[in-house]
Design a protein around this motif. Structure first.
Motif, PDB file in Angstrom:
ATOM      1  N   ALA A  35       9.952   2.004   7.196  1.00 33.85           N
ATOM      2  CA  ALA A  35      11.647   1.606   7.016  1.00 33.85           C
ATOM      3  C   ALA A  35      12.345   2.945   7.491  1.00 33.85           C
ATOM      4  CB  ALA A  35      11.795   1.822   5.406  1.00 33.85           C
ATOM      5  N   TYR A  65       4.907   7.921  14.647  1.00 39.69           N
ATOM      6  CA  TYR A  65       3.434   8.575  14.636  1.00 39.69           C
ATOM      7  C   TYR A  65       3.121   9.840  15.236  1.00 39.69           C
ATOM      8  CZ  TYR A  65       1.473   5.449  11.096  1.00 39.69           C
ATOM      9  OH  TYR A  65       1.174   5.006   9.744  1.00 39.69           O
ATOM     10  N   VAL A  98      -2.038  -2.494   6.302  1.00 37.89           N
ATOM     11  CA  VAL A  98      -1.105  -1.232   6.255  1.00 37.89           C
ATOM     12  C   VAL A  98      -2.080  -0.198   6.422  1.00 37.89           C
ATOM     13  CG1 VAL A  98       0.415   0.105   5.023  1.00 37.89           C
ATOM     14  CG2 VAL A  98       0.699  -2.422   4.812  1.00 37.89           C
TER      15      VAL A  98
END
Ligand code: APR
Length: 308
Positions: A35, A65, A98
């Motif tokens: 998000a 990341y 996820v």
């Protein structure tokens, strides 16, 4: 150089864990979330509290990341929490996607990290993270038992009107409805609770512990518990980072211990700088073994559904 902790998932559990790490000043924190703005905003808010806590660590948020590179510990809290009338197991497939994506990113960016999995159904998710990263099983573990034990200690302290600090609780098995509280090893300053409480009272407290997560989900209506889960996760982080070698119930990979092979499930372990440094084996009674096996069977069923 300060140690670096990445927390994947800047939701309730992730942000609360970040807050505890920052407040104690034991490592720099990188909050990651898909998000946009959420991890950055929460990290900024926590960073602005650091002067008040007398903490000098860095707290940052990201959607990339690459910013999590070379983390010493990565905590996975990303995923979906429970809603009323959902079990942790109902989250299996949505959260597996996820956790798999997060694990691939960890393997790429922080190949030497120790991973703590919080996302539910936690035991199966820990197994998935271990399989996906191909890390040593010592470096992948799950948070569940410490939280369940803390709930048990709370209810016992209320019942006995003593400090929860003086209560030690031990649990085994999966972090689910079939967890196995062990009254024989649950004591008030060394006195087993079975000697102090009536069987019926103890049974009711055990039942409340088993459904401790659901009780909170029922009250909150949207979302699940996060203050105690974050505190439990922080205890694991601290034991690893400061090499405390605490003996704590965590989901660990069993390869023959307790007669269980190739499965992540809750057992007491020694947590230190190498991760799970030892699985502590307790001699169980026949009844305890039966309960533990049933709990392992429930976890294995979920792992099978994941086909990993
Ligand atoms: N990558 C990174 N973050 C993700 C992803 C993903 N693929 N998918 C979802 N998220 C983020 C969401 O954007 C959200 O910010 O995970 C966060 C989850 O936060 P919450 O919804 O607040 O859930 P929380 O209460 O923190 O619980 C997270 O921990 O205790 C368990 O059962 C609980 O599985 C749940 C997890």
């Amino acid at each position: 150089m300060r140690k670096k902790i990445t927390i994947i998932g800047a939701g309730n559990v992730g942000a609360s864990t970040a807050q505890l790490v920052a407040k104690e000043g034991i490592a720099d924190v990188m909050l990651f979330d898909i998000a946009e703005g959420i991890p950055q905003g929460k990290a900024l808010d926590i960073a602005e509290a650091c002067p008040l806590w007398g903490s000098a660590v860095s707290v940052k948020g990201t959607n990339n990341y690459a910013d999590t590179k070379n983390s010493d510990i990565v905590v996975i809290t990303a995923g979906f929490p429970r809603k009323p009338n959902m079990s942790r197991d109902d989250l299996l497939h949505a959260n597996a996607d996820v956790v798999k994506a997060a694990s691939q990113a960890i393997a790429k960016n922080s190949p030497n990290a120790i991973i703590i999995v919080v996302t539910n159904p936690m035991d199966a998710m820990a197994q998935l993270a271990w399989k996906t990263t191909e890390f040593s099983c010592r470096r992948v573990m799950g948070m569940g038992g410490i939280l369940d034990a803390a709930r048990f200690r709370t209810f016992l302290a209320w019942e006995l009107n003593v400090s929860p600090e003086d209560i030690e609780a031990m649990l085994l098995g999966g972090h689910g409805d079939q967890m196995v509280p062990l009254p024989r090893f649950t004591t008030v300053k060394g006195i087993p609770v079975g000697e102090i409480l009536k069987k019926k009272t103890l049974g009711a407290l055990i039942q409340r512990t088993r459904s401790g997560g659901a009780e909170i989900v029922g009250l909150l209506k949207s979302g699940s518990a996060y203050y105690a889960p974050a505190a439990a996760t922080f205890q694991m982080i601290k034991s690893i980072l400061l090499d405390e070698k605490r003996v704590l119930p965590c989901a660990a990979y069993l390869n023959g211990e307790y007669g269980v092979k190739d499965l992540y499930v809750g057992v007491p372990v020694v947590l230190g700088k190498e991760g799970v440094e030892k699985v502590v084996e307790i001699k169980l009674t026949r009844d305890e073994k039966t309960l533990f096996r049933a709990s392992c069977t429930a976890v294995r069923k979920l792992v099978k559904k994941l086909a990993i």
